[in-house]
Write a protein that holds these residues in place. Structure first.
Motif, PDB file in Angstrom:
ATOM      1  N   UNK B 307      10.760   0.263  -4.624  1.00  0.00           N
ATOM      2  CA  UNK B 307       9.808  -0.712  -5.175  1.00  0.00           C
ATOM      3  C   UNK B 307       8.981  -1.405  -4.103  1.00  0.00           C
ATOM      4  N   UNK B 308       9.584  -1.640  -2.948  1.00  0.00           N
ATOM      5  CA  UNK B 308       8.836  -2.271  -1.848  1.00  0.00           C
ATOM      6  C   UNK B 308       7.666  -1.385  -1.434  1.00  0.00           C
ATOM      7  N   UNK B 309       7.944  -0.091  -1.274  1.00  0.00           N
ATOM      8  CA  UNK B 309       6.870   0.821  -0.860  1.00  0.00           C
ATOM      9  C   UNK B 309       5.766   0.856  -1.913  1.00  0.00           C
ATOM     10  N   UNK B 310       6.174   0.891  -3.196  1.00  0.00           N
ATOM     11  CA  UNK B 310       5.171   0.910  -4.269  1.00  0.00           C
ATOM     12  C   UNK B 310       4.312  -0.352  -4.265  1.00  0.00           C
ATOM     13  N   UNK B 311       4.995  -1.513  -4.158  1.00  0.00           N
ATOM     14  CA  UNK B 311       4.260  -2.781  -4.140  1.00  0.00           C
ATOM     15  C   UNK B 311       3.300  -2.831  -2.968  1.00  0.00           C
ATOM     16  N   UNK B 312       3.797  -2.370  -1.830  1.00  0.00           N
ATOM     17  CA  UNK B 312       2.986  -2.442  -0.617  1.00  0.00           C
ATOM     18  C   UNK B 312       1.743  -1.574  -0.756  1.00  0.00           C
ATOM     19  N   UNK B 313       1.946  -0.360  -1.259  1.00  0.00           N
ATOM     20  CA  UNK B 313       0.808   0.551  -1.455  1.00  0.00           C
ATOM     21  C   UNK B 313      -0.171  -0.052  -2.449  1.00  0.00           C
ATOM     22  N   UNK B 314       0.379  -0.709  -3.464  1.00  0.00           N
ATOM     23  CA  UNK B 314      -0.476  -1.319  -4.476  1.00  0.00           C
ATOM     24  C   UNK B 314      -1.352  -2.405  -3.878  1.00  0.00           C
ATOM     25  N   UNK B 315      -0.799  -3.180  -2.964  1.00  0.00           N
ATOM     26  CA  UNK B 315      -1.541  -4.314  -2.407  1.00  0.00           C
ATOM     27  C   UNK B 315      -2.458  -3.903  -1.259  1.00  0.00           C
ATOM     28  N   UNK B 316      -1.964  -3.046  -0.373  1.00  0.00           N
ATOM     29  CA  UNK B 316      -2.741  -2.743   0.832  1.00  0.00           C
ATOM     30  C   UNK B 316      -3.257  -1.309   0.899  1.00  0.00           C
ATOM     31  N   UNK B 317      -2.857  -0.471  -0.051  1.00  0.00           N
ATOM     32  CA  UNK B 317      -3.335   0.902  -0.090  1.00  0.00           C
ATOM     33  C   UNK B 317      -2.982   1.697   1.162  1.00  0.00           C
ATOM     34  N   UNK B 318      -1.764   1.480   1.684  1.00  0.00           N
ATOM     35  CA  UNK B 318      -1.277   2.286   2.813  1.00  0.00           C
ATOM     36  C   UNK B 318       0.243   2.221   2.845  1.00  0.00           C
ATOM     37  N   UNK B 319       0.840   3.098   3.645  1.00  0.00           N
ATOM     38  CA  UNK B 319       2.301   3.124   3.768  1.00  0.00           C
ATOM     39  C   UNK B 319       2.773   1.903   4.554  1.00  0.00           C
ATOM     40  N   UNK B 320       3.872   1.282   4.136  1.00  0.00           N
ATOM     41  CA  UNK B 320       4.368   0.152   4.920  1.00  0.00           C
ATOM     42  C   UNK B 320       4.958   0.611   6.251  1.00  0.00           C
TER      43      UNK B 320
END
Lengths: 300, 396
Positions: B307-320
């Motif tokens: 979920x962290x990776x998904x949220x991060x991609x959703x907000x910043x459009x890149x891999x965390x």
């Protein structure tokens, strides 16, 4: 033995960049007795100009690869030469008649100003340099040399020879030599001193810019603080060879490059910078005029 | 004229003496006060970010800002902490140690924050320690890995915590990794001797390593030419090259080594963890390169990672990245501490952090040990042609 030869070659390439920069220091000192501490920053700005040019060449799809690099090199040298002239005009010319220490402090100030302006606009991060010339390594028997190393050596030696020709064979060179001997007498002989000094700054800055671009290509990394350490070391090189003497600066540059490399070879890599400055102190104590300098006896 | 200057100096001296006086006094008073530290006031919980947003290591700071912001956004969406929203107060320390200390003082005294995240680098964290300790506000650094941050002179720093592991631990794990996974009997070291970070890594590695260290060369920050050292190393017979240092020099070392024909594996610590490392080295040169990371999408530590990776991609459009993940965890650790203590006063948060056990973070399951260091697994990521190609989790 092979190892030693390879290391000497490494030192030679490093030294050729120091030599290119040392020429700028030595010419400016020779002509107006000013140590131009902003010289390292011209080297840095030269490499940045090249960086942006090559990048725009790549985006516009004009002049790909090696041609793009050489075109960028030429433009960067011209722009930096102009910048050198502007710096001289704005910062040093008004102070030419004042004490030497005030010009020196101004030079240090200009150096910091340029660093900080570049940091402000382009961030202090180091950035990868476009590798417009693909690296190839040639094995010459015992040593390995890459085409980029060869390029550095060829470009710097060519520029040094060109400089020597300009100074010895052209009218402007003659004027430069005259101004360096006696400013006022030169003026009386009808030499435009201001123009000659501007020309000197232009030449020195163009050489520094070339050095900056070659280093960018070689190490693939440039940043706004990149001029500080090489700037100081090539200043040492200029003093070592005999400040004010052109072949001396070239020789000093190669010597500094070799000293640094040899320091690492003999296990003093921690102290290689210290060693360079130690050499400066020793030369100032033993032979203040530098390796190629003549000891001028002052008449009493 | 001279007299004027003398007066000016004397005047300045007195002025500076005056300004130093009162703050020293208030610190003394704060020690006796039972309401020490910063109290939580109003409807928001103020958390400070003291990060390198410009300057030499701006790469780390910017990523940590993203991670903390994402964490705060998530926390506030879920109703905040103890029913209160979290507010971030972000300040740039310009990658400068002195500035980091000033920023810490500024955040704790002027902005009245109850906890601080940052700075990103060990030196800056150390500079900020006196000020946060004086203000009695806990500081969680996402990436300050130097050992002496949390424990100096055998004394645990009461208000200092981290979400990353410490250097000595990375050095120890790398020594194990070199022996067990890379089967290296001989190691050469090319290390930065100008930073606490790298010297700590070197020491931990040499203390732990079973094989022989056949050569050791040093460089200092800002060096660009490693030809001489590498030429020398090339002639020695070694199985692994260990490079304790940051990405700027590591990138150049990898480039120059590979171009020179040094094919052995190159290992390093989390200082390699930046895209710039690959850009500076050139993609084709980054093969057989391994470094210890806090986080890898290839080896998720637990169920919170996805979920962290998904949220991060959703907000910043890149891999965390690692730094995104670490500051995300730092913020969640503060949240957990507040909830465990049922109070958002700074001294209570410090207590909560010190007692934090089995916290489930995206960089692993963290228990804070008695030295304020998190105990958690570590990931060694490997690269082929500039792409992450392997990730192995190693338990402490």
């Amino acid at each position: 033995m092979e190892l030693m030869i390879q290391q000497l070659v490494n030192g030679l390439f490093l030294g050729s960049i120091y030599a290119l920069m040392a020429l700028g220091y030595t010419m400016v000192y020779g002509i107006i007795n000013l140590i131009n501490f902003a010289h390292g920053e011209i080297y840095m700005i030269g490499s940045f100009i090249g960086y942006f040019l090559i990048q725009s060449f790549n985006t516009w799809q004009v002049l790909p690869n090696a041609w793009g690099f050489f075109a960028a090199l030429a433009i960067s040298m011209v722009v930096s030469a102009f910048l050198g002239v502007v710096i001289e005009f704005l910062a040093y010319r008004p102070l030419r008649k004042s004490t030497r220490i005030s010009s020196l402090i101004t030079a240090i100030g200009v150096s910091y100003l340029l660093q900080n302006v570049m940091i402000y606009f382009f961030s202090p991060d180091s950035r990868p340099y476009p590798q417009s010339i693909a690296r190839k390594t040639y094995s010459l028997g015992v040593i390995d040399i890459s085409n980029i190393q060869l390029l550095i050596l060829v470009v710097s030696v060519t520029l040094m020879i060109l400089l020597q020709v300009i100074i010895k064979k052209t009218k402007m060179g003659k004027a430069m030599r005259a101004v360096s001997v006696d400013n006022d007498a030169a003026q009386l002989m009808g030499i435009n001193v201001n123009r000659t000094i501007s020309f000197t700054f232009a030449l020195g800055s163009a050489l520094a810019a070339a050095g900056g671009m070659l280093i960018g290509l070689y190490y693939n990394s440039i940043d706004p603080m990149m001029g500080v350490a090489p700037g100081l070391k090539s200043f040492v090189a200029a003093v070592l060879g005999g400040i004010g003497i052109i072949p001396g600066a070239a020789l000093g540059g190669f010597v500094i490059g070799l000293i640094e490399t040899m320091a690492t070879v003999f296990g003093f890599s921690d102290y290689k910078d210290a060693l360079v400055y130690l050499v400066l102190i020793i030369i100032l104590l033993v032979r203040p005029a530098g390796i190629l300098g003549k000891n001028i006896k002052e008449k009493v | 004229m001279k007299k004027k200057f003398a007066f000016l100096f004397v005047g300045l001296f007195f002025l500076s003496a005056c300004s130093a006086g009162p703050s020293g006094g208030s610190a003394g008073a704060a020690g006796d006060n039972s309401n020490a530290g910063n109290q939580q006031e109003g409807d928001t919980i103020k958390v400070g970010l003291n990060l390198e947003l410009s300057g030499a290591v701006a790469g780390y700071g910017a990523q940590e800002e993203e991670g903390a912001e994402l964490a705060v956004e998530k926390i506030n969406e879920d109703g905040g902490i103890l029913g209160k929203d979290v507010e971030l107060v972000t300040k740039d320390n310009k990658s400068d140690n002195n500035e980091a200390a000033t920023t810490a003082a500024n955040l704790t005294t002027n902005d009245n924050i109850v906890a601080m995240i940052g700075p990103a680098t060990s030196g800056a964290v150390k500079a900020a320690i006196p000020n946060v300790t004086k203000a009695q506000v806990p500081m969680v650094t996402p990436s300050g890995t130097d050992d002496s941050i949390t424990v100096s002179n055998d004394q645990v720093q009461e208000y200092i915590f981290r979400s990353c592991f410490q250097d000595s631990f990375q050095g120890v794990i790398l020594a194990k990794y070199a022996t067990d996974n890379l089967e290296a009997e001989k190691t050469a070291i090319l290390g930065d001797n100008s930073s606490d970070y790298a010297t700590g890594l070197t020491k931990a590695f040499t203390d732990e390593y079973d094989g022989d260290i056949v050569a050791q060369e040093n460089f200092t920050k800002g060096d660009k030419d490693f030809q001489a050292a590498l030429t020398k190393l090339k002639e020695t017979d070694f199985d692994v090259l260990y490079v304790p240092g940051y990405y700027e020099e590591a990138g150049l070392i990898i480039k120059q080594a590979r171009e020179m024909g040094i094919e052995q594996p190159i290992i390093g610590a989390d200082g390699f963890g930046d895209e710039k490392m690959i850009e500076l080295a050139g993609e084709e040169n980054v093969s057989n390169v391994f470094y210890t990371g806090h986080f890898s999408a290839l080896a998720p530590a637990n169920d919170t990672v996805e979920p962290f990776i998904d949220d991060f991609k959703g907000k910043y459009d890149k891999e965390p990245s690692t730094f995104n993940a670490l500051s995300y965890d730092a913020m969640l650790m503060i949240k957990a501490a507040i909830e465990n203590e049922d109070s958002a006063d700074s001294t209570d948060i410090a207590k909560g952090l010190a007692e934090l056990q089995d916290f489930v973070g995206v960089t692993g399951n963290i228990s804070v040990d008695q030295d304020h260091n998190p105990e958690k697994p570590l990931v060694v990521v490997g690269f082929t042609d500039g792409e992450e190609s392997s990730a192995e989790t190693i338990e402490p």
